[in-house]
Scaffold this active site. Structure first.
Site, mmCIF file in Angstrom:
data_model
loop_
_atom_site.group_PDB
_atom_site.id
_atom_site.type_symbol
_atom_site.label_atom_id
_atom_site.label_comp_id
_atom_site.label_asym_id
_atom_site.label_seq_id
_atom_site.Cartn_x
_atom_site.Cartn_y
_atom_site.Cartn_z
ATOM 1 N N SER A 217 0.810 -1.220 0.000
ATOM 2 C CA SER A 217 0.000 0.000 0.000
ATOM 3 C C SER A 217 0.843 1.269 0.000
ATOM 4 C CB SER A 217 -0.960 0.011 1.190
ATOM 5 O OG SER A 217 -0.245 0.004 2.418
ATOM 6 N N ARG B 290 2.163 -7.806 -18.046
ATOM 7 C CA ARG B 290 2.384 -7.533 -19.465
ATOM 8 C C ARG B 290 3.793 -7.841 -19.959
ATOM 9 N NH1 ARG B 290 -2.560 -7.509 -21.766
ATOM 10 N NH2 ARG B 290 -3.949 -5.924 -20.889
ATOM 11 N N ASN C 220 0.677 4.752 -10.145
ATOM 12 C CA ASN C 220 1.505 4.679 -8.942
ATOM 13 C C ASN C 220 2.377 3.428 -8.997
ATOM 14 O OD1 ASN C 220 0.139 2.401 -7.493
ATOM 15 N ND2 ASN C 220 -1.580 3.840 -7.370
#
Length: 303
Positions: free
Chosen positions: A118, A253, A242
């Site tokens: 976080s 990806r 972020n």
């Protein structure tokens, strides 16, 4: 290979702390421009100052010696600094017994191993991405959490900036490469011919094409003419995310099973992020795949 070695291999450059990997523009014999790789330019990164924290730190009991937090002799890259401040705020870990910046790599490694990501959401990076096809960006914009996009509009941009992107599978096969060049020459020519005919109809008062303002007239022609453009048409994208979101997208990806064109883009973004913020991305290792592309792999996925 190490990330800095691959960055150099791809002719990566650094402009005052903002990494970039450029992409050359090629042309067919008829002059139609196209690109074979994604170009990525870091446009923005965090700007962090801890000086304003002093009154806050001095407001606690003197024996805690919280103001010493500002005298840490080891500086950190801005995103790592911001994320570390955020993490240490959770525990009021500002005193002499805290984890110092010199141990920041261990600090973030402990967070990753515990699945705590976080604090990485506070630091945002923005990239200009070009040399990518519209089929590529149709996949990219599916990533929503922690991301933002601004994309080239074919309605508002004239054919003068029209370029194309050659898929990796075509580049080393003469017949497929020839077909690609012939196809984009034809698409560019047809776009121009359709636009010219639409302009004529507009001047003649066609109801669907008519408009009062010059900008609206142009938009009506371009939004119609773009229907002939293939997925190989280039688009341009500014993407912001972020650090936690960047990590997720890179893991998704640049995987070996990801589509090769999108892997090319996000591996280049990964390299730039790694160059700018080595501590936050030091758990990734470069993997070379059999098709000549690279990926980034970590043991701490989905932090």
């Amino acid at each position: 290979m190490e990330p800095d070695e691959v960055f150099a291999e791809l002719s990566g450059r650094d402009s005052n702390g903002f990494p970039a990997i450029d992409s050359d523009v090629l042309h067919t014999d008829a002059g139609t421009p196209y690109l074979q790789h994604a170009g990525v330019v870091m446009l923005a990164k965090p700007d962090v100052s801890t000086a304003g924290m002093r009154p806050f730190l001095e407001g606690f009991a003197g024996e805690l010696n919280f103001p010493q937090y500002l005298d840490d002799p080891t500086d950190l890259p801005p995103a790592a600094k911001l994320s570390k401040i955020a993490g240490q705020t959770c525990y009021a870990s500002f005193g002499p017994k805290r984890t110092y910046n010199s141990d920041a790599a261990r600090y973030f490694a402990n967070q990753r191993s515990g699945g705590h990501g976080s604090v990485l959401e506070h630091a945002t990076f923005s990239f200009l991405c070009y040399g990518i096809s519209r089929s590529n960006t149709h996949e990219i914009v599916r990533h929503r959490a922690g991301t933002a996009y601004s994309q080239l509009s074919q309605r508002f941009v004239s054919g003068k900036v029209l370029r194309f992107v050659e898929r990796p599978e075509y580049r080393n096969h003469p017949s497929l490469h020839k077909r690609f060049e012939e196809r984009i020459d034809r698409a560019a020519r047809e776009y121009g011919e359709v636009a010219d005919e639409l302009l004529t109809l507009q001047d003649e008062g066609d109801a669907l094409l008519s408009a009062d303002a010059k900008t609206d007239r142009r938009k009506r022609v371009q939004q119609t003419a773009r229907s002939v453009l293939p997925n190989e048409a280039e688009t341009i994208l500014v993407m912001s995310a972020n650090v936690r979101a960047w990590r997720h997208v890179i893991e998704m990806r640049t995987d070996e099973h990801a589509e090769c064109e999108i892997r090319d883009l996000f591996f280049r973004i990964f390299l730039c992020l790694r160059m700018a913020e080595p501590i936050l991305f030091d758990d990734y290792r470069v993997e070379a795949f059999g098709d000549g592309t690279y990926g980034a792999r970590t043991d701490w996925r989905k932090v």
